[in-house]
Design a protein around this motif. Structure first.
Motif, PDB file in Angstrom:
ATOM      1  N   LEU A  35      -5.040  -0.253  -4.378  1.00 26.20           N
ATOM      2  CA  LEU A  35      -5.699  -0.070  -3.086  1.00 26.20           C
ATOM      3  C   LEU A  35      -6.096  -1.436  -2.517  1.00 26.20           C
ATOM      4  N   TRP A  36      -6.726  -2.259  -3.356  1.00 25.75           N
ATOM      5  CA  TRP A  36      -7.125  -3.588  -2.911  1.00 25.75           C
ATOM      6  C   TRP A  36      -5.901  -4.482  -2.680  1.00 25.75           C
ATOM      7  N   ARG A  38      -3.114  -3.746  -1.443  1.00 24.33           N
ATOM      8  CA  ARG A  38      -2.573  -3.486  -0.098  1.00 24.33           C
ATOM      9  C   ARG A  38      -3.512  -3.999   0.994  1.00 24.33           C
ATOM     10  N   ALA A  39      -4.811  -3.744   0.823  1.00 20.96           N
ATOM     11  CA  ALA A  39      -5.772  -4.062   1.884  1.00 20.96           C
ATOM     12  C   ALA A  39      -6.211  -5.525   1.875  1.00 20.96           C
ATOM     13  N   HIS A  88     -10.975  -1.411   6.272  1.00 22.69           N
ATOM     14  CA  HIS A  88      -9.583  -0.943   6.260  1.00 22.69           C
ATOM     15  C   HIS A  88      -9.536   0.586   6.220  1.00 22.69           C
ATOM     16  N   GLU A  90      -7.513   2.577   7.321  1.00 16.14           N
ATOM     17  CA  GLU A  90      -6.153   3.073   7.104  1.00 16.14           C
ATOM     18  C   GLU A  90      -5.862   3.328   5.623  1.00 16.14           C
ATOM     19  N   GLU A  91      -6.704   2.818   4.732  1.00 17.32           N
ATOM     20  CA  GLU A  91      -6.512   3.019   3.295  1.00 17.32           C
ATOM     21  C   GLU A  91      -7.105   4.337   2.793  1.00 17.32           C
ATOM     22  N   ALA A  94      -4.474   6.610   1.273  1.00 17.29           N
ATOM     23  CA  ALA A  94      -4.038   6.132  -0.045  1.00 17.29           C
ATOM     24  C   ALA A  94      -5.091   6.458  -1.107  1.00 17.29           C
TER      25      ALA A  94
END
Length: 136
Positions: A35-36, A38-39, A88, A90-91, A94
Motif C-alpha cells: 500500500l505504501w 504505491r502511495a 491518498h 485513491e488507495e 486497495a
C-alpha cells in the motif's frame, strides 16, 4: 476525511495488529507495505521495518501479560493508515482488497457489515445480532 475512510482505517489497524502475531503476519506485512509502496514509495521500507518492530513489541507484550499494548499499537497503525488515506484517498480500494484477502484468516472476524442512511424523520435500527425494539 469522510467517516467511511476513518472506519476503514480503524478496521485496518485492528486487523493488522490482530494478525501480526499469527502465521499470517508476513501476508499482512506484505499487503500494508505494498500500500505504501504505491502511495509513498520512499517510505515503504521504513513502514516494513516499523511493522517488524510492532510485531516484536506485540509478541514481547503478550509474553509479559500486557493486554493493553495490542489496542495501543492498533491505534498507532490506525492513525498511520488514516493519514495515508487522507493524503491518498485513491488507495482506499486497495486497502479494502487487502482486508478482504485477510478476512478468512482473521480470528473472530465480524460476519456483518452494515451501512445505513436516514433522512427526514426516518430512523435506522441496526444490530449485528439480536435486536428488540419496543416502541409505542
Amino acid at each position: 476525511m469522510d467517516a467511511e475512510l476513518a472506519v476503514l482505517a480503524g478496521t485496518a489497524g485492528t486487523t493488522l495488529v490482530t494478525l501480526l502475531t499469527t502465521e499470517a503476519w508476513q501476508c499482512v506485512s506484505d499487503g500494508i507495505t505494498s500500500l505504501w509502496r504505491r502511495a509513498e514509495p520512499e517510505r515503504a521500507e521504513a513502514i516494513s521495518a516499523e511493522l517488524e518492530v510492532t510485531r516484536t513489541d506485540l509478541l514481547a507484550a503478550q509474553a509479559g501479560g500486557d493486554v493493553e499494548s495490542g489496542s495501543e499499537l492498533g491505534a498507532e497503525w490506525q492513525g498511520r493508515i488514516r493519514r495515508l488515506l487522507v493524503t491518498h484517498p485513491e488507495e482506499a480500494a486497495a486497502l479494502r482488497a487487502i482486508l478482504d484477502e485477510l478476512r478468512p484468516i482473521t480470528p473472530d472476524a465480524p460476519a456483518v457489515t452494515q451501512h445505513a442512511t436516514a433522512s427526514g424523520h426516518a430512523r435506522v435500527y441496526q444490530a449485528g445480532r439480536d435486536q428488540h425494539i419496543d416502541q409505542r
